[in-house]
Design an enzyme around this catalytic site. Structure first.
Site, short mmCIF file in Angstrom:
data_model
loop_
_atom_site.label_atom_id
_atom_site.label_comp_id
_atom_site.label_asym_id
_atom_site.label_seq_id
_atom_site.Cartn_x
_atom_site.Cartn_y
_atom_site.Cartn_z
N PHE A 7 -47.42 10.44 -15.56
CA PHE A 7 -48.26 11.81 -16.27
C PHE A 7 -49.41 11.12 -17.21
CE2 PHE A 7 -48.47 14.24 -20.31
CZ PHE A 7 -49.56 15.03 -20.16
N SER A 30 -40.21 6.41 -10.09
CA SER A 30 -39.10 7.31 -10.24
C SER A 30 -39.37 8.44 -11.09
CB SER A 30 -38.04 6.19 -10.77
OG SER A 30 -38.74 5.88 -12.24
N GLY A 32 -43.14 8.52 -12.02
CA GLY A 32 -44.38 8.88 -11.40
C GLY A 32 -44.39 9.28 -10.13
N ASP A 52 -40.49 -2.56 -9.53
CA ASP A 52 -39.64 -2.08 -10.98
C ASP A 52 -40.23 -2.91 -11.87
OD1 ASP A 52 -37.73 -1.67 -12.82
OD2 ASP A 52 -36.09 -1.45 -11.40
N ALA A 75 -41.68 3.64 -18.58
CA ALA A 75 -40.49 3.83 -19.39
C ALA A 75 -39.62 4.79 -18.73
CB ALA A 75 -40.93 4.25 -20.82
N TYR A 141 -32.64 6.82 -25.81
CA TYR A 141 -34.12 6.96 -25.51
C TYR A 141 -35.09 6.23 -26.66
CZ TYR A 141 -38.86 8.57 -25.17
OH TYR A 141 -40.57 8.44 -25.25
N ILE A 200 -36.64 29.20 -25.25
CA ILE A 200 -36.68 28.44 -26.38
C ILE A 200 -35.23 28.15 -26.71
CG2 ILE A 200 -36.99 28.55 -28.83
CD1 ILE A 200 -39.47 30.60 -28.00
N PHE A 201 -35.10 26.69 -26.94
CA PHE A 201 -33.92 26.01 -27.19
C PHE A 201 -33.68 26.12 -28.75
CE2 PHE A 201 -34.49 23.75 -23.38
CZ PHE A 201 -33.23 24.37 -22.66
N ARG A 208 -43.89 20.92 -33.26
CA ARG A 208 -44.56 19.92 -32.34
C ARG A 208 -45.97 19.60 -32.52
NH1 ARG A 208 -40.05 19.15 -32.61
NH2 ARG A 208 -38.46 18.96 -31.01
#
Length: 307
Positions: A7, A30, A32, A52, A75, A141, A200-201, A208
């Site tokens: 992205f 993977s 993209g 890779d 990433a 992550y 919404i979680f 943000r």
């Protein structure tokens, strides 16, 4: 550059080509996709290699002594996936970064390492997070991305390799995924267009700092090629944040339902993200140009045209 078909990578490719650079892109597809860079297929200054980043020799095959810079975007980026499968994030984000740094050391190529704001400690961030703010990764992550940054810093200090570490805040815009692996703006906008409820979680009070993708791409290219930025860690944000509740209200059409649902990874939720981009402005003259309202409208139009 790595992660060229992702992205953000797609928009960095676009920015580089606009500035007259020749771009050799690497992506394992993977995260993209070829669709993201399809419009560059006929461009005589762009070439995509499928491979890779964590495999030895793959990156070095794309670099030589005439390479101006390597922008490292490849990433694994899914927080929940990293909690379920931390090894995959270590392999790509840490081992892959080591492969990039070694290839760049061999050719003395400057590196723009794209990190993440998720490495910061989110406590006491009311005034905005600047680059001196403490780090505290809350997921594998974030931990793997911070480890990659530390490794890059060691190549700067140990080998005098020109390295700049870039920490953009939440980026959104066209070509971002609209499923669970996507960003909240893209997910909400796509669901609104489909007439589906915006989910919404949690309580939605989490905030943000949302940066439109062309602003992020311009930041990445500016910082990577700046002599003043070598050896630095630099944020890119807008200097303002919005709650997820308010974001949903901004995006939702009149007949779109907004629901609150149970959080799927509350242990790694970030309550407040607000970036301080003063350093980027001082070193690079960079500042965001696209407002949230304009960015959402651009994204909405693109989603309608791309469907």
């Amino acid at each position: 550059m790595t992660g060229a078909a992702g992205f953000i990578g797609r928009w960095v490719v676009d920015e580089l080509l606009e500035r007259g650079y020749t771009v050799h892109g690497l992506d394992d597809l993977s995260n993209g996709s070829r669709h993201n860079v399809a419009e560059f297929d006929s461009h005589d200054r762009f070439e995509l290699t499928v491979g890779d980043v964590s495999e030895a020799g793959v990156v070095s095959g794309l670099l030589d002594e005439d390479t101006d810079a390597c922008i490292h975007l490849a990433a694994e980026i899914d927080v929940q996936e990293s909690l379920d499968d931390p090894e995959s994030h270590f392999e790509t984000n840490v081992v892959g970064t080591e492969r990039v740094l070694e290839a760049c050391r061999e050719t003395d190529t400057r590196v723009g390492l794209v990190g993440t704001c998720m490495v910061y400690d989110m406590i006491d961030s009311e005034a905005g997070i600047d680059e001196t703010h403490p780090t505290k990764p809350a997921s594998p992550y974030a931990g793997s991305k911070l480890a990659a940054e530390n490794l890059a810093e060691s190549y700067y200090h140990g080998y005098d390799l020109p390295v700049t570490i870039l920490r953009p805040f939440n980026t959104y815009g066209p070509f971002q995924k609209t499923g669970m692996a996507g960003g909240v703006v893209s997910i909400f906008t796509n669901r609104d267009l489909d007439g589906k409820p915006l989910k919404i979680f949690g309580d939605g009070t989490q905030t943000r700092d949302l940066v439109y993708v062309t602003d992020t791409a311009r930041f990445i290219v500016d910082a990577t090629f700046s002599e003043a930025a070598v050896g630095e860690i630099i944020n890119a944000g807008t200097g303002s944040d919005i709650s997820i509740n308010d974001l949903a209200e901004l995006i939702a059409s009149d007949d779109t339902e907004i629901r609150h649902v149970e959080h799927h990874h509350p242990q790694s939720e970030v309550q407040k993200l607000l970036g301080d981009y003063e350093k980027a402005n001082e070193l690079l003259g960079w500042e965001p140009e696209v407002s949230l309202e304009e960015g959402v409208e651009r994204l909405r139009q693109w989603l309608q045209e791309d469907s």
